[in-house]
Scaffold this motif. Sequence first.
Motif, PDB file in Angstrom:
ATOM      1  N   ALA A   1      30.690  39.483  39.343  1.00 28.12           N
ATOM      2  CA  ALA A   1      31.849  40.556  39.548  1.00 28.12           C
ATOM      3  C   ALA A   1      31.952  41.421  38.409  1.00 28.12           C
ATOM      4  O   ALA A   1      31.194  41.268  37.381  1.00 28.12           O
ATOM      5  CB  ALA A   1      33.023  39.594  39.428  1.00 28.12           C
ATOM      6  N   SER A   2      32.569  42.544  38.598  1.00 23.63           N
ATOM      7  CA  SER A   2      32.653  43.457  37.642  1.00 23.63           C
ATOM      8  C   SER A   2      34.044  44.156  37.616  1.00 23.63           C
ATOM      9  O   SER A   2      34.748  43.735  38.304  1.00 23.63           O
ATOM     10  CB  SER A   2      31.575  44.612  37.865  1.00 23.63           C
ATOM     11  OG  SER A   2      31.911  45.292  38.940  1.00 23.63           O
TER      12      SER A   2
ATOM     13  N   THR B   1      33.270  35.104  37.715  1.00 27.85           N
ATOM     14  CA  THR B   1      32.532  35.184  39.035  1.00 27.85           C
ATOM     15  C   THR B   1      33.167  34.723  40.208  1.00 27.85           C
ATOM     16  O   THR B   1      34.378  34.090  39.926  1.00 27.85           O
ATOM     17  CB  THR B   1      31.294  34.347  38.801  1.00 27.85           C
ATOM     18  OG1 THR B   1      31.852  32.688  38.751  1.00 27.85           O
ATOM     19  CG2 THR B   1      30.196  34.765  37.694  1.00 27.85           C
ATOM     20  N   ILE B   2      32.908  34.822  41.242  1.00 31.79           N
ATOM     21  CA  ILE B   2      33.683  34.555  42.550  1.00 31.79           C
ATOM     22  C   ILE B   2      32.988  33.766  43.511  1.00 31.79           C
ATOM     23  O   ILE B   2      31.827  33.874  43.818  1.00 31.79           O
ATOM     24  CB  ILE B   2      33.870  35.817  43.176  1.00 31.79           C
ATOM     25  CG1 ILE B   2      34.650  37.110  42.483  1.00 31.79           C
ATOM     26  CG2 ILE B   2      34.838  35.883  44.439  1.00 31.79           C
ATOM     27  CD1 ILE B   2      34.614  38.493  42.873  1.00 31.79           C
TER      28      ILE B   2
ATOM     29  N   GLU C   1      41.169  42.064  26.474  1.00 28.03           N
ATOM     30  CA  GLU C   1      41.437  41.980  27.828  1.00 28.03           C
ATOM     31  C   GLU C   1      40.546  41.802  28.755  1.00 28.03           C
ATOM     32  O   GLU C   1      40.496  41.610  30.078  1.00 28.03           O
ATOM     33  CB  GLU C   1      41.896  43.354  28.533  1.00 28.03           C
ATOM     34  CG  GLU C   1      43.199  43.811  27.776  1.00 28.03           C
ATOM     35  CD  GLU C   1      43.561  45.359  28.140  1.00 28.03           C
ATOM     36  OE1 GLU C   1      44.855  45.531  28.377  1.00 28.03           O
ATOM     37  OE2 GLU C   1      42.773  46.222  28.299  1.00 28.03           O
ATOM     38  N   LEU C   2      38.999  41.545  28.178  1.00 31.55           N
ATOM     39  CA  LEU C   2      37.981  41.262  29.098  1.00 31.55           C
ATOM     40  C   LEU C   2      37.556  39.811  29.325  1.00 31.55           C
ATOM     41  O   LEU C   2      37.034  39.439  30.335  1.00 31.55           O
ATOM     42  CB  LEU C   2      36.377  41.989  28.289  1.00 31.55           C
ATOM     43  CG  LEU C   2      36.748  43.191  28.014  1.00 31.55           C
ATOM     44  CD1 LEU C   2      35.552  43.636  27.163  1.00 31.55           C
ATOM     45  CD2 LEU C   2      36.436  43.945  29.259  1.00 31.55           C
TER      46      LEU C   2
END
Length: 82
Positions: A14-15, A30-31, A24-25
Motif C-alpha cells: 500500500a502507499s 499492508t492490505i 503521521e506515517l
Amino acid sequence: MKAPLVEVTWTDAASNHGWYLYNELGGAQTIKMTTVGYMVRQSKKDIAIAQTQSHHENVEENKWSEVWVIPAMWVKRIRRLV
C-alpha cells in the motif's frame, strides 16, 4: 490447459498519496486481498491467476486474460473452488 478455479488470499503493498508529517506515517499498512480466478501458474517465485478464459473445441486454443501475478511470499492461502 486445464486450470483450477481458486480463491487466493494475499497481502498487498500500500502507499500513501500526498504529503505527511513524519509522525503521521505510522498509519500506513499492508492490505489483505482476495482474488478469484484460474490458477495458470504456481512456482516458488509467484502465482499467476487469470480472471477470464475463452473456450474453444480445441482446448489448446483457449486464451486467458486479466492475469494477476502475485509474489509467492505475499500469498497467505490458496483455496481450490472447483
